[in-house]
Scaffold this motif. Structure first.
Motif, PDB file in Angstrom:
ATOM      1  N   ALA A 520       0.823  -1.213   0.000  1.00  0.00           N
ATOM      2  CA  ALA A 520       0.000   0.000   0.000  1.00  0.00           C
ATOM      3  C   ALA A 520       0.858   1.264   0.000  1.00  0.00           C
ATOM      4  N   LYS A 521       1.961   1.238   0.741  1.00  0.00           N
ATOM      5  CA  LYS A 521       2.850   2.404   0.772  1.00  0.00           C
ATOM      6  C   LYS A 521       3.492   2.641  -0.584  1.00  0.00           C
ATOM      7  N   TYR A 526       3.889   6.082  -5.407  1.00  0.00           N
ATOM      8  CA  TYR A 526       4.010   6.272  -6.853  1.00  0.00           C
ATOM      9  C   TYR A 526       2.775   6.892  -7.483  1.00  0.00           C
ATOM     10  N   LEU A 527       1.601   6.730  -6.877  1.00  0.00           N
ATOM     11  CA  LEU A 527       0.383   7.231  -7.503  1.00  0.00           C
ATOM     12  C   LEU A 527      -0.110   8.552  -6.912  1.00  0.00           C
ATOM     13  N   ALA A 702      -8.927   5.267  -9.597  1.00  0.00           N
ATOM     14  CA  ALA A 702      -8.765   4.016  -8.847  1.00  0.00           C
ATOM     15  C   ALA A 702      -7.620   4.083  -7.859  1.00  0.00           C
ATOM     16  N   ALA A 703      -6.713   5.053  -8.022  1.00  0.00           N
ATOM     17  CA  ALA A 703      -5.572   5.188  -7.107  1.00  0.00           C
ATOM     18  C   ALA A 703      -5.959   5.874  -5.806  1.00  0.00           C
ATOM     19  N   ASN A 704      -7.177   6.433  -5.726  1.00  0.00           N
ATOM     20  CA  ASN A 704      -7.589   7.219  -4.561  1.00  0.00           C
ATOM     21  C   ASN A 704      -8.768   6.545  -3.874  1.00  0.00           C
ATOM     22  N   ILE A 705      -8.659   6.310  -2.579  1.00  0.00           N
ATOM     23  CA  ILE A 705      -9.731   5.618  -1.853  1.00  0.00           C
ATOM     24  C   ILE A 705     -11.000   6.457  -1.790  1.00  0.00           C
ATOM     25  N   GLU A 738      -3.807   2.029 -16.881  1.00  0.00           N
ATOM     26  CA  GLU A 738      -3.012   2.766 -17.859  1.00  0.00           C
ATOM     27  C   GLU A 738      -1.927   3.525 -17.136  1.00  0.00           C
ATOM     28  N   VAL A 739      -0.885   3.847 -17.881  1.00  0.00           N
ATOM     29  CA  VAL A 739       0.227   4.594 -17.309  1.00  0.00           C
ATOM     30  C   VAL A 739      -0.013   6.066 -17.514  1.00  0.00           C
TER      31      VAL A 739
END
Length: 739
Positions: A520-521, A526-527, A702-705, A738-739
């Motif tokens: 998770a860290k 990175y995101l 999707a990277a953010n809760i 996707e990047v």
């Protein structure tokens, strides 16, 4: 008087000898470490990791060169002048070893380090010449013996400088070719993502292998090691090294006598012999890397198909002289005053002629290097081809697959004029990536995998924090959630529940969350590109240290009675009260400016706010189920943590891909190495996610809760509408990374 002072000074010289021996030993150990690292990683071009050209190594070499630079001490004994000869060969060996370290230096570092090395070499040579001139009575043999390593050092310095001049141009050319290959790999990656699931580890391995091949073959150290100029450095210090060995053999009787002697043989005492022994060992160890680099370069040459195209073989590529050509033209466009026109013209002409001569010398050095490599390849080509043929036959008979994916050969980065990559080296590069993945598989998080088997859907992402809970700070926004903080808070609550039958469940949950926080860290690092949630994740780190190591939350012991109640409701209420007090005290004691921006709150306040909201959410949900036991609540919290972890880990493939796309030439190889290990570690995790149906959420969101929570609340509302209206269809598709 002078004699007495000289004796007092000479009494200190053995300590200087010990200092020289120690510095020589450190250099020898560093060269040995690089040799060991090369064998361990199967990089037979031996990258410079521990012994490279820098201020430390130059200082150590300057100390190790004390004997040949000592003009005041007359060394008449056999071991003395042999130690001086050994020091010169030792310096040549060091130069041949750390030449590839130029690849990872900036232009300014190259200039500074090469100039410093040149000053050291010229100083040593000047001192040796002074000895030769002043000590003619030692005879012609001494002069001949000492001339071999001296000339070798000057030739090595010339070739060192020739290679240093080309490094900036070579790095720019490599970077340009790498970007071209990278674009090609990206296009292929996008096509794969359209056709196949991203959670398939075999697909990810194939995609990662392309970036690994590009990173390895474009490594500046590898390019330096396989270049013709670097390769021929071996030949220029090989003769002095052989001469030193011969002198050792000739002097074995005398050295034995000296070892048995009771009185010291020089002002340095018995340490002269130690210097000789240590530096001789350093020469032997230092021969490993240059010799293997020579074999690698000759192997490259033997593998080429147009081996007898001599016109192409002796073509001087642009990168060898481009730096000098650019410097020669650098005065164009200057505004020159008329009264200074003649001076500028003379200066420009002098510079032009000087650099033209340098270009000619550089061209000659490259041509001689190409000739030496070509002659070497011609001599050993039949042996190499015979060995390769036997190896292929043996592998075919044993059924081994020596043909690595042929499509990967398209991603090999080569400079202009370089021979194609030998199949053996190409196979070793691919095998190293597979070995890293296998190493990661051996370290898979078993506790985390067991926890993830509990999740079926992602409802825990929505359920851990209810909007029905009133905020403690109505005049400001609440702090946003990150992935790690609710996991840490829920785990803290789970392990404090009073009536859990065994501690084994709590310890297993702690182990699983600890393993999950590692991934998770990485995802948050990175995101979260703007660093908006850094303070929130720091709060999770601070809380987790206390929970994992001391079973404490906010310095409160979770095992004591002042936290634990008779029932889980009492325990939750105590935790909620402690958290509420922490937040309200902050609100009343702090100025309005800090309170209004929750991202600037102290980490303890952020953690307390999370604890308050989550405990109140659980108590609110518990009103509808009065018969829920502590064991049932523990299981419910475990499932909630599992849901959050699973949602977080859907971003893991994207992190692996991002690590493969690191553009920094220094960090590229290390990051892809970490990505390969991470892919191996997450094998079973990805297999679990591949079997689940995932919500259709944009990759950036999707990277953010918080985006997950907003999406799932909308999805819940849509489901309620569907129940009311059965004609509504709710479709789910997989997340596209996707990047």
């Amino acid at each position: 008087m002078i004699t007495r002072v000289q004796k007092q000074l000479n009494a200190l010289m053995p300590w200087i000898g010990l200092y020289i021996a120690s510095a020589s030993a450190v250099c020898t150990l560093a060269m040995a470490a690089d040799a060991f690292n090369g064998f361990r990683c199967k990089k037979l071009w031996f990258p410079c990791k521990y012994f490279s050209l820098n201020a430390v190594s130059l200082t150590l070499l300057a100390v190790a060169m004390k004997l040949p630079m000592d003009l005041n001490t007359i060394l008449l004994y056999k071991s003395d002048w042999l130690a001086k000869l050994g020091s010169l060969v030792f310096l040549s060996t060091a130069m041949a070893n750390f030449i590839t370290s130029l690849g990872f230096m900036s232009d300014k570092e190259i200039i500074a380090n090469v100039v410093a090395l040149g000053i050291l070499v010229i100083t040593v040579v000047a001192n040796v010449l002074c000895h030769v001139i002043q000590l003619k009575f030692l005879g012609a043999k001494y002069i001949i013996d000492i001339s071999f390593p001296t000339i070798s050092m000057l030739l090595l310095l010339a070739r060192f400088t020739a290679l240093a001049i080309t490094v900036p141009t070579i790095k720019r050319s490599l970077e340009r070719k790498y970007k071209e290959k990278h674009k090609e790999a990206l296009r292929a990656e996008e096509m794969v993502q359209r056709r196949e699931t991203i959670f398939n580890i075999d697909n990810q391995r194939r995609e990662m292998m392309k970036y690994w091949v590009m990173a390895e073959t474009s490594s500046p150290q590898f390019v330096m090691a396989r270049s013709v100029v670097c390769t021929t450095l071996t030949l220029f210090f090989l003769l002095p090294a052989i001469t030193l060995v011969i002198f050792h053999i000739q002097s074995i009787v005398q050295v034995k006598d000296l070892l048995l002697a009771q009185r010291p043989t020089s002002v340095y005492g018995g340490y002269t012999r130690w210097i000789l022994v240590i530096q001789s060992i350093g020469v032997v160890v230092g021969l490993i890397a240059p010799m293997f680099r020579w074999f690698v370069a000759v192997g490259f040459k033997c593998s080429t198909t147009n081996f007898y195209n001599f016109r192409k073989e002796f073509k001087i590529e642009a990168h060898w002289i481009q730096t000098l050509v650019d410097c020669r033209e650098s005065f164009s466009g200057l505004n020159i005053r008329k009264d200074k026109y003649y001076c500028w013209k003379c200066l420009h002409d002098a510079k032009w002629y000087f650099l033209t001569i340098c270009i000619g010398v550089q061209t000659f050095v490259v041509l001689v290097s190409k000739l030496l490599v070509l002659v070497s390849a011609l001599l050993i080509r039949p042996i190499v081809l015979c060995f390769i043929h036997i190896k292929i036959v043996n592998n075919d008979q044993s059924g081994d697959d020596i043909n690595t994916n042929p499509n990967l050969s398209r991603y090999v980065v080569l400079l202009e004029g370089e021979s194609e990559l030998p199949r053996r080296i190409f196979r070793d590069i691919c095998c190293r990536a597979d070995n890293m993945i296998q190493t990661g598989r051996k370290k898979q998080p078993k506790c985390l995998i067991n926890l993830l088997t509990k999740f079926v859907h992602f409802n825990g992402v929505r359920e851990f924090d209810s909007n029905q809970i009133p905020s403690l700070h109505s005049h400001s926004q609440k702090p946003p959630n990150c992935w790690t903080l609710p996991m840490v808070t829920l785990t803290s609550i789970a392990i404090v529940l009073p009536n859990i039958i065994t501690d084994r469940k709590s310890n297993q949950l702690l182990g699983a969350v600890s393993e999950g926080l590692y991934f998770a860290k990485l995802i948050e690092k990175y995101l979260d590109r703007n660093g908006d949630l850094t303070n929130i994740s720091n709060a999770a780190d601070v809380v987790w240290v206390g929970v994992e190591l001391y079973k404490k939350w906010q310095d409160k012991d979770l095992q004591k009675a002042d936290i634990k109640g008779r029932t889980h409701k009492e325990t939750l209420q105590k935790l909620s009260d402690i958290a509420e007090k922490t937040v309200t005290n902050f609100m009343t004691d702090t100025n309005n400016f800090l309170v209004q921006d929750p991202l600037n709150w102290p980490v303890k306040v952020i953690a307390a706010n999370s604890m308050y909201r989550i405990t109140q959410t659980i108590l609110l949900a518990d009103k509808d189920d009065h018969l829920q036991t502590d064991e049932e609540l523990f299981e419910r919290l475990s499932i909630m943590i599992s849901d959050i972890l699973a949602a977080c880990l859907t971003n893991l493939v994207r992190v692996i891909i991002l690590k493969c796309h690191i553009s920094s030439i220094k960090d590229r190889e290390q990051n892809i190495r970490q990505a390969a290990t991470l892919l191996g570690e997450s094998k079973e995790i990805l297999e679990i996610l591949e079997q689940r149906e995932l919500p259709s959420l944009d990759p950036e969101k999707a990277a953010n809760i918080e985006e997950w929570r907003a999406f799932m609340k909308q999805d819940l509302a849509a489901t309620s509408d569907e129940i009311a209206n059965p004609n509504t269809n709710d479709e789910h598709v997989s997340i596209k990374i996707e990047v």
